[in-house]
Design a protein around this motif. Structure first.
Motif, PDB file in Angstrom:
ATOM      1  N   MET A   1       0.844  -1.204   0.000  1.00  0.00           N
ATOM      2  CA  MET A   1       0.000   0.000   0.000  1.00  0.00           C
ATOM      3  C   MET A   1       0.875   1.248   0.000  1.00  0.00           C
ATOM      4  SD  MET A   1      -2.651   1.263   2.948  1.00  0.00           S
ATOM      5  CE  MET A   1      -3.355   2.904   2.897  1.00  0.00           C
ATOM      6  N   SER A   2       0.622   2.144  -0.951  1.00  0.00           N
ATOM      7  CA  SER A   2       1.381   3.381  -1.019  1.00  0.00           C
ATOM      8  C   SER A   2       0.820   4.386  -0.021  1.00  0.00           C
ATOM      9  CB  SER A   2       1.325   3.976  -2.424  1.00  0.00           C
ATOM     10  OG  SER A   2       1.964   5.225  -2.449  1.00  0.00           O
ATOM     11  N   HIS A   3       1.717   5.129   0.611  1.00  0.00           N
ATOM     12  CA  HIS A   3       1.306   6.199   1.515  1.00  0.00           C
ATOM     13  C   HIS A   3       1.520   7.565   0.878  1.00  0.00           C
ATOM     14  CE1 HIS A   3       0.408   3.594   4.883  1.00  0.00           C
ATOM     15  NE2 HIS A   3       1.574   2.997   4.740  1.00  0.00           N
ATOM     16  N   ILE A   4       1.634   7.589  -0.447  1.00  0.00           N
ATOM     17  CA  ILE A   4       1.700   8.840  -1.200  1.00  0.00           C
ATOM     18  C   ILE A   4       0.521   8.855  -2.163  1.00  0.00           C
ATOM     19  CG2 ILE A   4       3.069  10.320  -2.688  1.00  0.00           C
ATOM     20  CD1 ILE A   4       4.340   9.791   0.056  1.00  0.00           C
ATOM     21  N   VAL A  13      -3.567  20.967 -12.100  1.00  0.00           N
ATOM     22  CA  VAL A  13      -2.783  21.110 -10.869  1.00  0.00           C
ATOM     23  C   VAL A  13      -2.781  19.765 -10.153  1.00  0.00           C
ATOM     24  CG1 VAL A  13      -2.618  22.249  -8.625  1.00  0.00           C
ATOM     25  CG2 VAL A  13      -3.336  23.557 -10.637  1.00  0.00           C
ATOM     26  N   ALA A  14      -1.604  19.260  -9.848  1.00  0.00           N
ATOM     27  CA  ALA A  14      -1.479  17.984  -9.143  1.00  0.00           C
ATOM     28  C   ALA A  14      -1.545  18.221  -7.635  1.00  0.00           C
ATOM     29  CB  ALA A  14      -0.168  17.295  -9.507  1.00  0.00           C
ATOM     30  N   HIS A  15      -2.248  17.346  -6.938  1.00  0.00           N
ATOM     31  CA  HIS A  15      -2.343  17.401  -5.479  1.00  0.00           C
ATOM     32  C   HIS A  15      -1.703  16.133  -4.933  1.00  0.00           C
ATOM     33  CE1 HIS A  15      -5.045  20.901  -5.561  1.00  0.00           C
ATOM     34  NE2 HIS A  15      -5.477  20.354  -6.691  1.00  0.00           N
ATOM     35  N   VAL A  16      -0.566  16.288  -4.286  1.00  0.00           N
ATOM     36  CA  VAL A  16       0.212  15.164  -3.752  1.00  0.00           C
ATOM     37  C   VAL A  16       0.149  15.228  -2.233  1.00  0.00           C
ATOM     38  CG1 VAL A  16       2.488  14.076  -3.653  1.00  0.00           C
ATOM     39  CG2 VAL A  16       1.732  15.228  -5.763  1.00  0.00           C
ATOM     40  N   ARG A  17      -0.215  14.093  -1.606  1.00  0.00           N
ATOM     41  CA  ARG A  17      -0.422  14.090  -0.164  1.00  0.00           C
ATOM     42  C   ARG A  17       0.356  12.950   0.497  1.00  0.00           C
ATOM     43  NH1 ARG A  17      -4.678  14.218  -3.031  1.00  0.00           N
ATOM     44  NH2 ARG A  17      -5.398  12.124  -2.523  1.00  0.00           N
ATOM     45  N   LEU A  18       1.058  13.269   1.583  1.00  0.00           N
ATOM     46  CA  LEU A  18       1.593  12.231   2.459  1.00  0.00           C
ATOM     47  C   LEU A  18       0.406  11.625   3.185  1.00  0.00           C
ATOM     48  CD1 LEU A  18       4.679  14.106   4.000  1.00  0.00           C
ATOM     49  CD2 LEU A  18       4.555  12.770   1.898  1.00  0.00           C
ATOM     50  N   LEU A  35       7.772   8.916  -3.240  1.00  0.00           N
ATOM     51  CA  LEU A  35       7.840  10.363  -3.472  1.00  0.00           C
ATOM     52  C   LEU A  35       8.623  10.671  -4.744  1.00  0.00           C
ATOM     53  CD1 LEU A  35       8.430  11.741   0.132  1.00  0.00           C
ATOM     54  CD2 LEU A  35       6.616  12.485  -1.434  1.00  0.00           C
ATOM     55  N   ALA A  36       9.790  10.059  -4.876  1.00  0.00           N
ATOM     56  CA  ALA A  36      10.606  10.297  -6.068  1.00  0.00           C
ATOM     57  C   ALA A  36       9.895   9.796  -7.318  1.00  0.00           C
ATOM     58  CB  ALA A  36      11.965   9.620  -5.913  1.00  0.00           C
ATOM     59  N   VAL A  52       0.637  20.919  -5.669  1.00  0.00           N
ATOM     60  CA  VAL A  52       0.430  21.250  -4.257  1.00  0.00           C
ATOM     61  C   VAL A  52       0.786  20.017  -3.440  1.00  0.00           C
ATOM     62  CG1 VAL A  52      -1.239  21.876  -2.466  1.00  0.00           C
ATOM     63  CG2 VAL A  52      -1.357  22.952  -4.732  1.00  0.00           C
ATOM     64  N   LEU A  53       1.687  20.187  -2.487  1.00  0.00           N
ATOM     65  CA  LEU A  53       2.182  19.093  -1.653  1.00  0.00           C
ATOM     66  C   LEU A  53       1.702  19.324  -0.220  1.00  0.00           C
ATOM     67  CD1 LEU A  53       4.110  16.604  -1.497  1.00  0.00           C
ATOM     68  CD2 LEU A  53       5.972  18.232  -1.100  1.00  0.00           C
ATOM     69  N   SER A  54       1.046  18.304   0.374  1.00  0.00           N
ATOM     70  CA  SER A  54       0.494  18.474   1.721  1.00  0.00           C
ATOM     71  C   SER A  54       0.521  17.141   2.459  1.00  0.00           C
ATOM     72  CB  SER A  54      -0.942  19.013   1.647  1.00  0.00           C
ATOM     73  OG  SER A  54      -1.802  18.084   0.997  1.00  0.00           O
ATOM     74  N   GLY A  55       0.058  17.154   3.707  1.00  0.00           N
ATOM     75  CA  GLY A  55       0.004  15.944   4.521  1.00  0.00           C
ATOM     76  C   GLY A  55      -1.387  15.714   5.067  1.00  0.00           C
ATOM     77  N   GLU A  56      -1.823  14.469   5.079  1.00  0.00           N
ATOM     78  CA  GLU A  56      -3.138  14.116   5.627  1.00  0.00           C
ATOM     79  C   GLU A  56      -3.075  14.078   7.155  1.00  0.00           C
ATOM     80  OE1 GLU A  56      -5.800  13.955   4.056  1.00  0.00           O
ATOM     81  OE2 GLU A  56      -5.472  13.259   2.007  1.00  0.00           O
TER      82      GLU A  56
END
Length: 246
Positions: A1-4, A13-18, A35-36, A52-56
């Motif tokens: 399971m990916s956590h990204i 616009v891409a929304h990337v979340r930890l 991430l890479a 946009v890079l953020s964290g859940e």
């Protein structure tokens, strides 16, 4: 399971979340790889305008999960090997975002610690919650910042402040991060502000935005590959003791 997690909206616009909220988005080796890989995939998205890079959950990120790393010493050793890009897996998880041709905006809240702080610094712009807890914490764990953070920290703050933050591992709030030049603004809702900012950028001619980012990067960069090699050498000497809790 990916956590990204990653989605691209109708405005390109891409929304990337930890996405490891139960562990405050603490970074594992697999998350570094993802991430890479996510950054490389986004390079191939036609017409992409911003990221946009953020964290859940309650935090942007609580740094590297040293407990998980200690259970996979062979994986850690492999992650230290630099690739043809001049970065190892730890560094590439951050620096891959600097290589994107479009602007990357980090929206941070809660914990912004260690490796997560270095990831935020890899963005072009940062918007922070006023009460976000920032810390260059590696020295307090018996380590050094080694995920490209040394390069960017000194670029943003100057050497005096970079030394103080790194050597003391002092914690500071988002409002102080703005004052120090580590974030462009503080907002009670950094994610909403980051999305609005990405929309403004996406409304400009994409060729001009990409050219402007490229110009700024090429004229302000200070030889990161040599910095990365120095990071690796210092961390390799320190990591065994840190993983043993000493």
């Amino acid at each position: 399971m990916s956590h990204i997690a990653c989605t691209v909206d109708d405005d390109a616009v891409a929304h990337v979340r930890l996405d490891r909220p139960d562990k405050l988005n603490a970074l594992t080796l697999d998350m570094l790889t993802d991430l890479a890989a996510t950054a490389r995939r986004l390079r191939r998205v036609p017409g992409l305008r911003a990221v946009v890079l953020s964290g859940e959950g309650r935090s942007f990120g609580a740094g590297l999960d040293l407990g998980a790393a200690a259970r996979d010493p062979a994986g850690v050793a492999r992650a230290f090997v630099p690739t043809w890009r001049g970065t190892n897996r730890f560094q590439e998880a951050c620096w891959a975002w600097r290589r994107l041709p479009v602007p990357v905006i980090a929206a941070v809240h809660g914990h912004v610690l260690g490796g997560a702080l270095q990831l935020a610094l890899a963005a072009d712009l940062r918007i922070t919650a006023p009460d976000a807890r920032w810390c260059v914490m590696e020295v307090a764990r018996g380590l050094v910042p080694d995920m490209s953070g040394v390069q960017v920290l000194s670029e943003l703050t100057g050497m005096e402040t970079a030394r103080r933050l790194t050597l003391t591992a002092e914690e500071f709030f988002g409002t102080e991060a703005v004052r120090l030049g580590l974030a462009s603004s503080a907002s009670a809702d950094p994610l909403t502000e980051a999305r609005a900012l990405s929309g403004t950028i996406a409304g400009h001619r994409p060729e001009a935005v990409r050219a402007a980012k490229r110009l700024l990067d090429r004229t302000w960069r200070r030889g990161p590959l040599r910095t990365f090699a120095a990071e690796r050498a210092a961390q390799l000497r320190l990591l065994p003791g840190a993983m043993r809790g000493r």
